[in-house]
Scaffold this motif. Structure first.
Motif, short mmCIF file in Angstrom:
data_model
loop_
_atom_site.label_atom_id
_atom_site.label_comp_id
_atom_site.label_asym_id
_atom_site.label_seq_id
_atom_site.Cartn_x
_atom_site.Cartn_y
_atom_site.Cartn_z
N ARG A 16 0.82 -1.19 0.00
CA ARG A 16 0.00 0.00 0.00
C ARG A 16 0.87 1.26 0.00
O ARG A 16 1.88 1.32 0.66
CB ARG A 16 -0.93 0.02 1.20
CG ARG A 16 -1.96 -1.10 1.20
CD ARG A 16 -2.89 -0.99 2.39
NE ARG A 16 -3.93 -2.03 2.36
CZ ARG A 16 -4.86 -2.17 3.30
NH1 ARG A 16 -4.89 -1.33 4.33
NH2 ARG A 16 -5.75 -3.13 3.20
N ALA A 17 0.40 2.21 -0.81
CA ALA A 17 1.08 3.50 -0.84
C ALA A 17 0.12 4.50 -1.47
O ALA A 17 -0.91 4.13 -2.06
CB ALA A 17 2.38 3.43 -1.64
N GLY A 18 0.41 5.77 -1.35
CA GLY A 18 -0.43 6.81 -1.90
C GLY A 18 -0.34 6.88 -3.42
O GLY A 18 0.63 6.41 -4.03
N LEU A 19 -1.35 7.51 -4.02
CA LEU A 19 -1.36 7.64 -5.47
C LEU A 19 -0.29 8.59 -5.98
O LEU A 19 0.07 8.53 -7.16
CB LEU A 19 -2.74 8.11 -5.94
CG LEU A 19 -3.90 7.13 -5.71
CD1 LEU A 19 -5.21 7.75 -6.19
CD2 LEU A 19 -3.63 5.81 -6.42
N CYS A 20 0.21 9.44 -5.12
CA CYS A 20 1.27 10.38 -5.52
C CYS A 20 2.64 9.95 -5.01
O CYS A 20 3.58 10.76 -4.94
CB CYS A 20 0.94 11.79 -5.01
SG CYS A 20 -0.57 12.49 -5.70
N SER A 21 2.78 8.69 -4.64
CA SER A 21 4.04 8.19 -4.09
C SER A 21 4.97 7.72 -5.19
O SER A 21 4.59 7.61 -6.36
CB SER A 21 3.76 7.04 -3.12
OG SER A 21 3.15 5.96 -3.83
N LYS A 22 6.19 7.42 -4.80
CA LYS A 22 7.16 6.87 -5.74
C LYS A 22 6.73 5.49 -6.24
O LYS A 22 7.00 5.13 -7.39
CB LYS A 22 8.54 6.78 -5.08
CG LYS A 22 9.16 8.13 -4.76
CD LYS A 22 10.54 7.95 -4.14
CE LYS A 22 11.19 9.29 -3.84
NZ LYS A 22 12.53 9.13 -3.22
N ALA A 23 6.07 4.72 -5.38
CA ALA A 23 5.61 3.39 -5.79
C ALA A 23 4.58 3.49 -6.91
O ALA A 23 4.62 2.73 -7.88
CB ALA A 23 5.01 2.65 -4.59
N ALA A 24 3.63 4.45 -6.81
CA ALA A 24 2.63 4.63 -7.86
C ALA A 24 3.29 5.10 -9.16
O ALA A 24 2.92 4.65 -10.25
CB ALA A 24 1.58 5.64 -7.39
N LEU A 25 4.27 6.00 -9.02
CA LEU A 25 4.99 6.45 -10.21
C LEU A 25 5.76 5.31 -10.87
O LEU A 25 5.79 5.18 -12.10
CB LEU A 25 5.95 7.59 -9.83
CG LEU A 25 6.81 8.15 -10.98
CD1 LEU A 25 5.92 8.74 -12.07
CD2 LEU A 25 7.78 9.20 -10.43
N VAL A 296 12.44 -1.25 -2.49
CA VAL A 296 13.18 -0.22 -3.23
C VAL A 296 12.40 1.08 -3.22
O VAL A 296 12.96 2.17 -3.20
CB VAL A 296 13.46 -0.70 -4.66
CG1 VAL A 296 14.16 0.38 -5.49
CG2 VAL A 296 14.29 -1.96 -4.65
N VAL A 297 11.06 0.99 -3.31
CA VAL A 297 10.18 2.13 -3.10
C VAL A 297 9.40 1.86 -1.82
O VAL A 297 9.07 0.72 -1.48
CB VAL A 297 9.22 2.32 -4.30
CG1 VAL A 297 9.98 2.75 -5.52
CG2 VAL A 297 8.44 1.04 -4.58
N THR A 298 9.11 2.91 -1.08
CA THR A 298 8.50 2.77 0.24
C THR A 298 7.02 2.44 0.13
O THR A 298 6.25 3.16 -0.52
CB THR A 298 8.66 4.06 1.04
OG1 THR A 298 10.05 4.38 1.14
CG2 THR A 298 8.08 3.91 2.44
N THR A 299 6.65 1.29 0.72
CA THR A 299 5.25 0.87 0.76
C THR A 299 4.98 0.19 2.08
O THR A 299 5.90 -0.09 2.87
CB THR A 299 4.93 -0.13 -0.37
OG1 THR A 299 5.81 -1.25 -0.26
CG2 THR A 299 5.10 0.52 -1.75
N ILE A 300 3.72 -0.08 2.35
CA ILE A 300 3.32 -0.82 3.56
C ILE A 300 2.86 -2.20 3.13
O ILE A 300 1.81 -2.34 2.49
CB ILE A 300 2.20 -0.08 4.31
CG1 ILE A 300 2.67 1.32 4.73
CG2 ILE A 300 1.74 -0.89 5.51
CD1 ILE A 300 1.57 2.14 5.37
#
Length: 316
Positions: A16-25, A296-300
């Motif tokens: 899980r991560a926000g829509l504007c996070s690095k993971a979403a990108l 590598v990208v921050t998520t939960i």
């Protein structure tokens, strides 16, 4: 009591991560690099859009019983004799007109409802002092194709042979072959060449000139020619015997070039695209698993227990 594994299911792990996070990108970029490059690779490989295809078909051919004959003689009688099935042409010949005996027979060898060959015989009566050194002959046909588009045209077979020695008979055994300068359409009705090869009603000599007829015919994008690499010229004619033209013309199965329709083009392009896309899907799926598992990208991370584990706990 012995326990057996009755059911199993792989554990699912979400991130899980926000829509504007690095993971979403990262996922957006991964999707772009998964689906766009296969399209570019397929397109740049020169063959993504199917512009020409081919199929086999035996044409429906019928002899139209239209004949134009010019027999080249020695220096006597002006050098030639002529005859045709066009009355206007015959009226222009004057003393050069000589009416032959013509017999034809069309044959369907394999009994499939389509004519396979034409047997053509022409006997030109000659005087004892006349000798044939060459022949120019035009036969016209109705030529039709039906499998893809309905293509209808009037075509011809042009036979020309000349020899230094006077002959008694010319024997020809060849194929009426289709020649295409451009592919046919994949559907519809095409009758642009369904016009007479010879203007049989014209009163002008120019319209019966063989140079003019052949030149106009060759302007077409679709024509037929008589393929016979070895015409046989027989010599030794008796004084009162006629000169004979004996021809066997076959109508073979043709390889027809055509322009594919929209859905055929899409189907061909889709197969190429998907075959390359599967490789990119496999590669980027492994990349995404590595990136998210190693944070590598921050998520939960969120783990969902599989139903199989619940069953195991209940049985124990």
């Amino acid at each position: 009591m012995a326990l057996y594994e009755l059911f199993s299911h792989p554990a699912e792990r979400g991130y899980r991560a926000g829509l504007c996070s690095k993971a979403a990108l990262f996922l957006l970029l991964a999707a772009v690099f998964t689906y766009i490059p296969p399209l570019l690779v397929a397109f740049r490989s020169h063959g993504f859009w199917l512009k020409r295809s081919s199929y086999e078909e035996q044409p429906t051919v019928r002899f139209q019983h239209q004949v134009l004959l010019v027999a080249l003689l020695g220096p006597e009688r002006g050098g030639f004799l002529a005859w045709s099935t066009f009355p206007a042409f015959n009226r222009l010949q004057g003393d050069h007109l000589r009416v032959p005996l013509v017999s034809t027979r069309e044959e369907d060898k394999n009994q499939d409802g389509k004519i396979d060959m034409l047997h053509f015989k022409l006997e030109l009566p000659l005087q004892s002092t006349e000798h044939v050194l060459g022949v120019q002959l035009i036969l016209t046909f109705s030529y039709q194709l039906h499998r893809m588009s309905t293509f209808v045209m009037q075509s011809m077979a042009f036979l020309q042979s000349s020899f230094a020695v006077p002959g008694s008979q010319l024997y020809v055994n060849g194929d009426l072959k289709l020649q295409q300068k451009e592919p046919l359409s994949s559907g519809g009705l095409d009758v642009r060449y369904n016009v007479s090869v010879v203007s049989g009603t014209s009163p002008f000599a120019y319209d019966y000139d063989l140079t003019h007829i052949v030149a106009a015919y060759q302007e077409r994008n679709v024509t037929t020619i008589l393929m016979d690499p070895n015409p046989i010229w027989l010599v030794g004619r008796a004084a009162e015997a006629p000169f004979v033209i004996n021809a066997v013309i076959r109508y073979p199965v043709e390889v027809i070039a055509y322009q594919p329709g929209f859905w055929e083009m899409i189907k061909f392009a889709w197969v190429q695209y998907v075959s390359i896309l599967l490789i990119f899907l496999w590669v980027f799926e492994r990349i995404k698993i590595f990136v998210f598992q190693n944070q590598v990208v921050t998520t939960i991370p969120v783990t969902a227990a599989p139903q199989g584990e619940l069953y195991k706990e209940h049985l124990s």
